[in-house]
Write an enzyme that holds these catalytic residues in place. Structure first.
Site, mmCIF file in Angstrom:
data_model
loop_
_atom_site.group_PDB
_atom_site.id
_atom_site.type_symbol
_atom_site.label_atom_id
_atom_site.label_comp_id
_atom_site.label_asym_id
_atom_site.label_seq_id
_atom_site.Cartn_x
_atom_site.Cartn_y
_atom_site.Cartn_z
ATOM 1 N N ASP A 219 0.838 -1.204 0.000
ATOM 2 C CA ASP A 219 0.000 0.000 0.000
ATOM 3 C C ASP A 219 0.878 1.261 0.000
ATOM 4 O O ASP A 219 1.889 1.321 0.725
ATOM 5 C CB ASP A 219 -0.849 -0.035 1.283
ATOM 6 C CG ASP A 219 -1.953 0.987 1.282
ATOM 7 O OD1 ASP A 219 -2.779 0.960 0.370
ATOM 8 O OD2 ASP A 219 -1.978 1.825 2.192
ATOM 9 N N GLU A 281 1.719 -0.633 -4.896
ATOM 10 C CA GLU A 281 0.717 0.353 -5.258
ATOM 11 C C GLU A 281 1.478 1.669 -5.306
ATOM 12 O O GLU A 281 1.634 2.358 -4.298
ATOM 13 C CB GLU A 281 -0.412 0.447 -4.229
ATOM 14 C CG GLU A 281 -1.495 1.395 -4.693
ATOM 15 C CD GLU A 281 -2.156 2.190 -3.596
ATOM 16 O OE1 GLU A 281 -1.561 2.370 -2.526
ATOM 17 O OE2 GLU A 281 -3.285 2.632 -3.806
HETATM 18 O O1 TEU Z 1 -4.545 4.175 -1.499
HETATM 19 C C1 TEU Z 1 -3.767 5.366 -1.264
HETATM 20 C C2 TEU Z 1 -3.273 5.864 -2.469
HETATM 21 O O2 TEU Z 1 -2.149 5.617 -2.793
HETATM 22 C C3 TEU Z 1 -4.217 6.610 -3.306
HETATM 23 O O3 TEU Z 1 -5.173 7.199 -2.458
HETATM 24 C C4 TEU Z 1 -3.414 7.705 -3.985
HETATM 25 O O4 TEU Z 1 -2.400 8.162 -3.119
HETATM 26 C C5 TEU Z 1 -4.292 8.874 -4.234
HETATM 27 O O5 TEU Z 1 -5.516 8.403 -4.734
HETATM 28 C C6 TEU Z 1 -3.594 9.755 -5.219
HETATM 29 O O6 TEU Z 1 -4.441 10.748 -5.667
HETATM 30 C C7 TEU Z 1 -4.218 3.156 -0.584
HETATM 31 C C8 TEU Z 1 -5.390 2.186 -0.499
HETATM 32 O O7 TEU Z 1 -5.611 1.603 -1.777
HETATM 33 C C9 TEU Z 1 -6.605 2.948 -0.019
HETATM 34 O O8 TEU Z 1 -7.760 2.121 0.006
HETATM 35 C C10 TEU Z 1 -6.324 3.458 1.383
HETATM 36 O O9 TEU Z 1 -7.418 4.239 1.816
HETATM 37 C C11 TEU Z 1 -5.046 4.317 1.407
HETATM 38 O O10 TEU Z 1 -3.953 3.696 0.722
HETATM 39 C C12 TEU Z 1 -4.567 4.546 2.812
HETATM 40 O O11 TEU Z 1 -4.036 3.327 3.298
#
Ligand code: TEU
Length: 571
Positions: A219, A281
């Site tokens: 993440d 991610e």
């Molecule tokens: O998503 C976080 C993330 O990387 C995205 O929100 C991105 O930074 C953003 O949309 C950019 O505009 C991850 C998980 O997939 C999400 O479900 C969680 O809420 C978040 O991290 C926090 O852990």
């Protein structure tokens, strides 16, 4: 122009993850076994054969650790245990074994950027002093101005509102310090310059690798390293991008220092036999920056959000494919392709046309049928691309986004932090429909679901599709079976084909070895019927829903593709 991408260089000794189809399970919304209305690990185990029948290679399960579930489990209170609402350690052990018995790999999710405020480390902060080892594990910095009443910088939370909160101890003391939370205030950011933090997460990896987990989805892989002296940002001058929101150059995204962390983690993953895999991610601002995460001593793959953000746009899709394949080939890594996940509007809706052609970002007038047809065509094209593919639970059913959830049912912290101006992500997280005529459409034995399911879910239920050859579910099953059987897919290079009708993307996939037929993967992105060159043949291996026909005259035959359709042609 024919662009030949030689992506087969790294394929000679193919590894499963290089062209796997990975299915994302968002556990709260997949299947409930206890009747509390929250999906759980036994619910996944009960339906594992559904996933085997779908034809996937691996599961990626979103977090199920002990958590207050303020952010759906992406707020972890104990990285070595399972939240009692989602199951037990024995349940995950059973699920790992059951996956392996069926030839499936299982990838967990790990959340290293922040912990939950329920995590023991944060509880220790609230009873410790400035400068203590407890405080040094988190991004805690002194406030500015009189009485430290201003935060250390003007950084914003991804979930709206400020990115810093004043640190108030358990005894009620308001300190002169603030803590960073790039997401919710209950998700304090860890300080990854602290060796203790790095060591703890290497141990957490080993804890789960030792239990047989095949890998991790990481993440916020782009966010762990921040400027240690947080500077103010000029948000107003920043151009909003699809990737990284309004902060493409933020001193907390995609910092070079994150790559040292991934090199450390790769050493841990490679120390197992078979080696475990790491998927990031990483919302990197460009395909070139994204490819850095996949250098040979770093992560195996990363999600390709540039392609996801391209949407139903011929030029952007082609540019993204070219840039992604070229940059990944430069580092010898397989590309990945994804169109939906638990954070974005489901692509069966996102691809729907709107009145003014603007992207679908909130309840707008969309043509659901065309959205679904485009989504199926886009997925069939995606599954023909070189590399690995990620599917999000329910997309195989053609599920649309649920925009009209009752406000009092919403749980996404984005909804609360935006004070109701941003409906957040619950719309893509509505529990799945399994049986049309059962309470909660078969999601839960007591008929409960943590988010209300719309009546239309009945039409999308698994039992309404599994015997219907014309259903999205049947198409996904055919596509995954065909993809697995085609040596040209996942094993070979790709090149754009000359002679494609205007508005159609056409790529040829073939193996480096002679003797295997090649495939033409074609998507008609126009609202018109198009005629393919007769030289492309008419041997249709796979077709998305819509009109595909062979037109013959005395001299020859050629294929006619209806609007917004995709085909795989054997050549
Ligand atoms: O998503 C976080 C993330 O990387 C995205 O929100 C991105 O930074 C953003 O949309 C950019 O505009 C991850 C998980 O997939 C999400 O479900 C969680 O809420 C978040 O991290 C926090 O852990």
């Amino acid at each position: 122009m024919t662009t030949h991408h030689d992506v087969c260089a790294y394929r000679r000794d193919r590894e499963w993850w290089q062209d796997a189809v990975v299915y994302q399970v968002y556990p709260r919304s997949f299947a409930d076994s206890t009747g509390d209305g929250i999906g759980d690990l036994p619910g996944i185990l009960d339906r594992l054969d559904y996933l085997v029948d779908l034809g996937i290679d691996a599961l990626w399960i979103s977090p199920f650790y002990t958590s207050p579930l303020r952010d759906g489990g992406y707020d972890v209170a104990d990285y070595r245990d399972v939240d009692e609402r989602l199951g037990t350690l024995a349940d995950i052990d059973r699920l790992i074994a059951a996956c392996h018995e069926r030839g499936l790999r299982i990838i967990m999710d790990i959340v290293p950027n922040h912990t939950s405020s329920d995590h023991r480390w944060w509880r220790e902060v609230l009873t410790s002093e400035p400068g203590s080892p407890a405080w040094s594990r988190y991004m805690i910095r002194p406030g500015r101005e009189e009485s430290a009443n201003e935060p250390p910088s003007n950084w914003r939370s991804v979930f709206h509102g400020p990115g810093w909160s004043r640190l108030i101890l358990d005894d009620g003391t308001t300190t002169d310090y603030w803590y960073l939370h790039l997401f919710d205030s209950t998700q304090p950011d860890l300080d990854w310059s602290n060796p203790e933090v790095r060591s703890e997460f290497r141990d957490i990896l080993r804890f789960w690798f030792d239990r047989g987990v095949d890998g991790f989805r990481i993440d916020v892989a782009h966010g762990l390293v921040k400027d240690p002296d947080p500077p103010d940002m000029d948000y107003d001058s920043m151009v909003e991008t699809d990737i990284l929101g309004v902060a493409p150059d933020a001193p907390y995204w995609d910092q070079d220092g994150v790559h040292d962390i991934w090199r450390e983690w790769r050493v841990v993953a490679d120390s197992y036999d078979p080696p475990r895999i790491l998927c990031g991610e990483a919302w990197a601002p460009t395909p070139e920056r994204l490819a850095r995460y996949q250098r040979p001593d770093e992560l195996h793959t990363s999600f390709n959000f540039d392609y996801l953000a391209a949407g139903w746009d011929y030029e952007r899709m082609r540019e993204s494919i070219d840039a992604t394949v070229a940059n990944h080939a430069n580092v010898g890594a397989p590309p990945t392709w994804v169109l939906s996940n638990h954070d974005v509007i489901r692509h069966a809706t996102r691809f729907g046309p709107t009145e003014d052609g603007s992207p679908v970002t909130k309840p707008t007038v969309v043509d659901d049928e065309r959205g679904r047809r485009r989504a199926l065509a886009a997925t069939m094209f995606l599954l023909g691309l070189p590399g690995s593919a990620y599917l999000y639970q329910g997309e195989e059913l053609g599920l649309p986004e649920v925009f009209d959830l009752p406000d009092d049912a919403r749980q996404d912290p984005v909804w609360f932090r935006s004070k109701g101006t941003d409906t957040g992500r619950d719309g893509c997280r509505v529990p799945l429909p399994w049986k049309a005529n059962e309470p909660s459409y078969g999601f839960s034995p007591q008929g409960r679901s943590w988010l209300p399911q719309p009546d239309v879910w009945r039409d999308f239920a698994v039992d309404q599709q599994q015997d219907d050859d014309a259903s999205p579910l049947a198409l996904y099953r055919r596509a995954l079976a065909q993809r697995r059987s085609e040596p040209a897919l996942g094993q070979g290079p790709m090149e754009w084909m000359d002679g494609a009708p205007e508005g159609a993307l056409a790529m040829r996939r073939f193996t480096a070895e002679p003797g295997h037929p090649s495939l033409a993967i074609v998507i008609n992105m126009t609202e018109a019927t198009i005629h393919l060159p007769s030289s492309w043949g008419t041997d249709v291996v796979l077709a998305s829903e819509g009109d595909i026909a062979t037109l013959s005259d005395d001299a020859s035959s050629h294929l006619v593709m209806g609007p917004e359709t995709a085909v795989w042609l054997r050549r």
